[in-house]
Design an enzyme around this catalytic site. Structure first.
Site, PDB file in Angstrom:
ATOM      1  N   TYR A 103       1.169  -0.770  -0.416  1.00 14.85           N
ATOM      2  CA  TYR A 103       0.211   0.034  -0.046  1.00 14.85           C
ATOM      3  C   TYR A 103       1.110   1.323  -0.386  1.00 14.85           C
ATOM      4  O   TYR A 103       0.283   2.720  -0.554  1.00 14.85           O
ATOM      5  CB  TYR A 103      -0.919   0.038   0.984  1.00 14.85           C
ATOM      6  CG  TYR A 103      -2.507  -0.693   1.084  1.00 14.85           C
ATOM      7  CD1 TYR A 103      -3.748  -0.389   0.776  1.00 14.85           C
ATOM      8  CD2 TYR A 103      -1.734  -2.686   1.593  1.00 14.85           C
ATOM      9  CE1 TYR A 103      -4.586  -1.030   0.398  1.00 14.85           C
ATOM     10  CE2 TYR A 103      -3.247  -3.005   1.492  1.00 14.85           C
ATOM     11  CZ  TYR A 103      -4.128  -2.462   0.721  1.00 14.85           C
ATOM     12  OH  TYR A 103      -5.554  -2.992   0.272  1.00 14.85           O
TER      13      TYR A 103
ATOM     14  N   GLU B  93      -8.384  -7.066   4.938  1.00 11.98           N
ATOM     15  CA  GLU B  93      -7.751  -8.107   4.122  1.00 11.98           C
ATOM     16  C   GLU B  93      -7.155  -9.270   5.264  1.00 11.98           C
ATOM     17  O   GLU B  93      -6.671 -10.830   4.996  1.00 11.98           O
ATOM     18  CB  GLU B  93      -6.579  -7.947   3.081  1.00 11.98           C
ATOM     19  CG  GLU B  93      -7.348  -6.936   2.206  1.00 11.98           C
ATOM     20  CD  GLU B  93      -6.297  -6.215   1.720  1.00 11.98           C
ATOM     21  OE1 GLU B  93      -4.935  -5.847   1.518  1.00 11.98           O
ATOM     22  OE2 GLU B  93      -7.417  -5.088   1.039  1.00 11.98           O
TER      23      GLU B  93
END
Length: 402
Positions: free
Chosen positions: A98, A140
């Site tokens: 990310y 997640e």
């Protein structure tokens, strides 16, 4: 929730960001892949990059998330995040990735908008990004934990035991496990990601719906050959159809997917078109395995009967359920050899059948098909919350974004 400092800035700049989000997404991906070409190996679908579908999906997701922060503070768009989170988990996305996305996305915003991106504007949109990123990372993490895996151990090897020709364009693969790792069964409606090594050495991932309930040793998924219409052939579907045979070993992820059949005790209506039958087949198989006595209706549209993939499995499962019925629509004429409750010519028209009260609806097929059926159902008074849909590939529709 956005800070008081960032909220008015995001609200003021959201229109200009939304107007330019497609170009921002295009520059973002180009810049990121130049710096990190390894991300094209096993994570990103380069077919969606070429078509622009991935760029459109990213643009729509970011704009929808930012709009939600402004218009519905304190409440995240759970369905949007769930859909993305499951897709990411099926690809083994890691939290550290990310930061890579952040750096290149913020670069693209500044590159497209230029001087309009003041330090204050940059800081506000940085906050938007990390709110979305941390929401996905946490989701997640929960998905990995529930499966007892890490991003690195999502993948495992399966051997092809059967390769079944359903139609000239559709093939079903039955694979068996070849290691002693614990297998957790899939939920009805979920998919797996198949990671294929391509001739140029790059691995390409594709998601395929599981089309039969798991038995602990085997999994079944079904693949349509993508070709024609003036477009290049789908590289993974072509390889699976033409080069993968019984005895070959495939790399597959654990099952993921948030469009699953919930045991709400109410009637269930499946509406599918073409290869959209695949998640419906998986759900029906689970219902048979569970010995369901619910009222089940399957509505399916196709070009003709010979194009109806998995039809023999579907018919057998409908027959095995005590209160299930099958209705079909064929573009090329109302002719069938199947034991159906009704057959119609043309496109699906849900007004031609009597739908059960208080049912849960599941849709899958081309976007125009799902849009038309969903609109018809809502027109008939079906609450939007009772309609779920599955999109193959990036979700360019986002009809269920709250």
């Amino acid at each position: 929730m956005l800070s008081d400092r960032s909220r008015p800035i995001v609200e003021a700049t959201l229109p200009v960001v939304a107007d330019n989000i497609k170009e921002i997404a295009e520059r973002f991906y180009r810049h990121m892949f130049t710096a990190h070409p390894e991300l094209l190996d096993g994570i990103f679908n380069r077919g969606n990059q070429v078509s622009g579908a991935q760029q459109q999906a990213l643009a729509g997701s970011v704009a929808a998330f930012a709009s939600n922060l402004i218009n519905r503070p304190g409440r995240l768009p759970d369905r949007l995040l769930s859909r993305i989170g499951h897709k990411h988990a099926s690809l083994g996305i890691r939290p550290d990735q990310y930061q890579i996305v952040h750096d290149h996305l913020m670069w693209a915003i500044a590159d497209v908008l230029g001087d309009a991106v003041t330090p204050e504007v940059a800081a506000a949109w940085d906050e938007v990004y990390w709110l979305m990123a941390y929401a996905l990372i946490n989701q997640e993490r929960g998905l990995y934990s529930a499966r007892g895996v890490t991003p690195e151990t999502v993948w495992r090897q399966w051997e092809v035991e059967q390769k079944i020709t359903e139609t000239p364009e559709v093939v079903t693969f039955v694979v068996k496990r070849i290691d002693d790792r614990l297998v957790k069964t899939s939920l009805p409606g979920q998919y797996v990601t198949v990671q294929m090594p391509m001739p140029d050495g790059v691995r390409q991932p594709r998601q395929y719906s599981l089309t039969r309930a798991d038995d602990g040793e085997h999994r079944q998924f079904t693949v349509k050959w993508v070709h024609g219409d003036g477009k290049p052939d789908g590289e993974v579907s072509t390889l699976l159809h033409n080069a993968v045979n019984v005895g070959d070993v495939l790399t597959m992820s654990l099952p993921f997917g948030d469009v699953v059949l919930y045991d709400a005790g109410c009637p269930v209506v499946f509406a599918s078109a073409g290869i959209g039958i695949t998640p419906m087949a998986g759900m029906l198989s689970h219902l048979v395995t569970a010995g369901s006595h619910l009222q089940i209706m399957l509505l399916h549209a196709d070009a003709d009967e010979d194009s109806f993939a998995l039809r023999h499995q579907i018919v057998a499962d409908i027959a095995a359920l005590p209160d299930a019925s099958l209705y079909v629509w064929y573009e090329h004429g109302a002719e069938t050899r199947l034991p159906v409750a009704g057959v119609f010519a043309g496109l699906m028209d849900v007004s031609q059948v009597t739908l059960p009260d208080n049912a849960a609806y599941y849709l899958c097929g081309p976007l125009p098909f799902m849009s038309a059926v969903r609109s018809a159902l809502i027109e008939r008074g079906v609450p939007a919350r009772d309609i779920q849909y599955e999109v193959f590939g990036p979700d360019l529709w986002q009809a269920d974004v709250e």
